[in-house]
Scaffold this active site. Structure first.
Site, mmCIF file in Angstrom:
data_model
loop_
_atom_site.group_PDB
_atom_site.id
_atom_site.type_symbol
_atom_site.label_atom_id
_atom_site.label_comp_id
_atom_site.label_asym_id
_atom_site.label_seq_id
_atom_site.Cartn_x
_atom_site.Cartn_y
_atom_site.Cartn_z
ATOM 1 N N ASN A 9 5.529 10.493 -1.077
ATOM 2 C CA ASN A 9 5.584 11.952 -1.090
ATOM 3 C C ASN A 9 5.713 12.373 0.376
ATOM 4 O O ASN A 9 4.734 12.378 1.114
ATOM 5 C CB ASN A 9 4.296 12.513 -1.713
ATOM 6 C CG ASN A 9 4.226 14.028 -1.613
ATOM 7 O OD1 ASN A 9 5.198 14.678 -1.235
ATOM 8 N ND2 ASN A 9 3.071 14.583 -1.943
ATOM 9 N N TRP A 10 6.941 12.708 0.760
ATOM 10 C CA TRP A 10 7.185 13.021 2.178
ATOM 11 C C TRP A 10 6.601 14.373 2.571
ATOM 12 O O TRP A 10 6.503 14.684 3.740
ATOM 13 C CB TRP A 10 8.696 13.012 2.465
ATOM 14 C CG TRP A 10 9.331 11.661 2.431
ATOM 15 C CD1 TRP A 10 8.747 10.464 2.106
ATOM 16 C CD2 TRP A 10 10.702 11.354 2.745
ATOM 17 N NE1 TRP A 10 9.659 9.444 2.193
ATOM 18 C CE2 TRP A 10 10.876 9.966 2.582
ATOM 19 C CE3 TRP A 10 11.808 12.115 3.137
ATOM 20 C CZ2 TRP A 10 12.094 9.323 2.811
ATOM 21 C CZ3 TRP A 10 13.026 11.486 3.361
ATOM 22 C CH2 TRP A 10 13.164 10.100 3.202
ATOM 23 N N LYS A 11 6.269 15.197 1.579
ATOM 24 C CA LYS A 11 5.791 16.564 1.852
ATOM 25 C C LYS A 11 6.820 17.275 2.745
ATOM 26 O O LYS A 11 8.008 16.976 2.648
ATOM 27 C CB LYS A 11 4.383 16.524 2.459
ATOM 28 C CG LYS A 11 3.430 15.676 1.597
ATOM 29 C CD LYS A 11 1.989 15.860 1.927
ATOM 30 C CE LYS A 11 1.154 14.979 1.010
ATOM 31 N NZ LYS A 11 -0.280 15.171 1.168
ATOM 32 N N HIS A 94 0.997 19.111 -7.641
ATOM 33 C CA HIS A 94 0.280 18.516 -6.511
ATOM 34 C C HIS A 94 -0.829 19.489 -6.077
ATOM 35 O O HIS A 94 -0.655 20.699 -6.144
ATOM 36 C CB HIS A 94 1.245 18.257 -5.355
ATOM 37 C CG HIS A 94 0.617 17.453 -4.252
ATOM 38 N ND1 HIS A 94 -0.204 18.023 -3.318
ATOM 39 C CD2 HIS A 94 0.680 16.123 -3.962
ATOM 40 C CE1 HIS A 94 -0.635 17.078 -2.488
ATOM 41 N NE2 HIS A 94 -0.112 15.914 -2.858
ATOM 42 N N GLU A 96 -1.716 20.501 -3.309
ATOM 43 C CA GLU A 96 -1.285 21.473 -2.288
ATOM 44 C C GLU A 96 -0.551 22.640 -2.944
ATOM 45 O O GLU A 96 -0.627 23.770 -2.468
ATOM 46 C CB GLU A 96 -0.421 20.764 -1.230
ATOM 47 C CG GLU A 96 -1.291 19.890 -0.320
ATOM 48 C CD GLU A 96 -0.609 18.671 0.263
ATOM 49 O OE1 GLU A 96 0.632 18.594 0.247
ATOM 50 O OE2 GLU A 96 -1.334 17.767 0.738
ATOM 51 N N GLU A 166 -5.272 12.160 -7.887
ATOM 52 C CA GLU A 166 -5.405 12.343 -6.443
ATOM 53 C C GLU A 166 -6.635 13.190 -6.140
ATOM 54 O O GLU A 166 -6.568 14.421 -6.206
ATOM 55 C CB GLU A 166 -4.175 13.054 -5.876
ATOM 56 C CG GLU A 166 -2.868 12.316 -6.105
ATOM 57 C CD GLU A 166 -1.822 12.717 -5.057
ATOM 58 O OE1 GLU A 166 -1.368 11.836 -4.331
ATOM 59 O OE2 GLU A 166 -1.491 13.904 -4.967
ATOM 60 N N GLY A 172 -4.831 12.982 2.762
ATOM 61 C CA GLY A 172 -4.574 13.232 4.179
ATOM 62 C C GLY A 172 -5.816 13.170 5.057
ATOM 63 O O GLY A 172 -5.782 13.553 6.219
ATOM 64 N N SER A 211 -4.816 8.946 0.694
ATOM 65 C CA SER A 211 -5.033 7.982 1.786
ATOM 66 C C SER A 211 -4.879 6.529 1.347
ATOM 67 O O SER A 211 -5.614 5.662 1.805
ATOM 68 C CB SER A 211 -6.395 8.206 2.458
ATOM 69 O OG SER A 211 -6.451 9.504 3.030
ATOM 70 N N GLY A 232 1.331 9.625 0.668
ATOM 71 C CA GLY A 232 1.753 10.676 1.587
ATOM 72 C C GLY A 232 2.028 10.092 2.967
ATOM 73 O O GLY A 232 3.098 9.536 3.221
ATOM 74 N N GLY A 233 1.036 10.185 3.842
ATOM 75 C CA GLY A 233 1.208 9.777 5.243
ATOM 76 C C GLY A 233 1.854 8.412 5.427
ATOM 77 O O GLY A 233 2.771 8.254 6.242
HETATM 78 P P1 PGA Z 1 -1.911 10.936 1.627
HETATM 79 O O1 PGA Z 1 -1.240 11.968 0.599
HETATM 80 O O2 PGA Z 1 -1.472 9.571 1.248
HETATM 81 O O3 PGA Z 1 -1.409 11.361 2.974
HETATM 82 O O4 PGA Z 1 -3.403 11.116 1.491
HETATM 83 C C1 PGA Z 1 -1.122 11.664 -0.762
HETATM 84 C C2 PGA Z 1 -0.542 12.843 -1.492
HETATM 85 O O5 PGA Z 1 -0.872 13.986 -1.166
HETATM 86 O O6 PGA Z 1 0.286 12.673 -2.421
#
Ligand code: PGA
Length: 248
Positions: A9-11, A94, A96, A166, A172, A211, A232-233
């Site tokens: 997930n590149w966001k 998600h 967010e 999640e 994050g 994470s 994500g990251g």
């Molecule tokens: P993260 O993000 O791996 O940076 O914690 C995961 C996500 O939000 O899908």
């Protein structure tokens, strides 16, 4: 055995040059992967990334999808549009989007329905906040989020979705749920799926996100009901993403 899925997930990260470099790096390091792989990229880059992943083991995904098919919905992207760019997946709900854009369980359920109806596989995200976990409400919250989607899609929809657990407090932050903590919630989700349809429920991929990194991916994904990761990251660095793919 369920096949694992590692989805990036590149966001809101990337750019033309950075995307090309990242995808080239991932493709160069893929060595007969035994899991499904996807990258969920910002919409403006779908066309670029569709070309870059063509012919590789990497599937393309979007990070959101509209609950509508077309019309006066400024800023929205329909599942049909995503399909035109070869999107196999769309992340839906998600945390967010739930927290910054006020997406309700109902809205998430409707987006899931639209995605399925158009042949895009929704990666439905669920998860509790830290205060909800500390109040002992994890199963209530996640259960409510899952139930809303299951009520909308019914047993027939089960074969067409991916779920991602999640925990919001792990996204994050560098804090990860322990494999046992995650497995406990995944098992609760599995029980709901199986209750709706025993066979189809066993086949749904339930990803963990929050994470997930090269050093914890293997332990998480070796749990019985953890069928991959939403990353994500660590999906923004080819070496880290490849290491997670290798762990799967
Ligand atoms: P993260 O993000 O791996 O940076 O914690 C995961 C996500 O939000 O899908």
């Amino acid at each position: 055995m369920r096949r694992k899925l590692v989805a990036g997930n590149w966001k809101m990260n990337g750019g033309l040059a950075a995307n090309a470099e990242l995808l080239a790096g991932i493709k160069a390091g893929l060595d007969n992967p035994r899991c499904d792989i996807a990258v969920c990229v910002p919409s403006p880059y779908l066309s670029q990334c569709a070309k870059d992943v063509a012919g590789s083991a990497i599937s393309l995904g979007a990070q959101d999808v509209s609950a509508q098919d077309s019309g006066a919905y400024t800023g929205e992207t329909s599942a049909k549009m995503l399909l035109e760019f070869g999107c196999r997946y769309a992340i839906v709900g998600h945390s967010e989007r739930r927290s910054y854009h006020g997406e309700t369980d109902e809205a998430v359920a409707q987006k899931t329905v639209r995605a399925i109806a158009n042949g895009v596989v929704p990666i439905v995200c669920v998860g509790e906040t830290l205060s909800e976990r500390e109040a002992g409400k994890t199963n209530d919250v996640v259960g409510r989020q899952v139930d809303a989607v299951l009520a909308a899609i019914g047993a027939d929809g089960l074969g067409k979705i991916v779920i991602a657990y999640e925990p919001v407090w792990a996204i994050g932050t560098g804090k990860t749920a322990t494999p046992e903590m995650a497995q406990e919630v995944h098992a609760e989700i599995r029980a709901k799926l199986v209750k709706l349809d025993a066979q189809a429920g066993e086949k749904v991929q339930i990803l963990y996100g929050g994470s997930m990194k090269p050093d914890n991916a293997k332990a998480l994904m070796s749990m019985a009901d953890i069928d991959g990761g939403l990353i994500g990251g660590a999906s923004l660095k080819a070496a880290d993403f490849l290491a997670i793919i290798a762990a799967a």
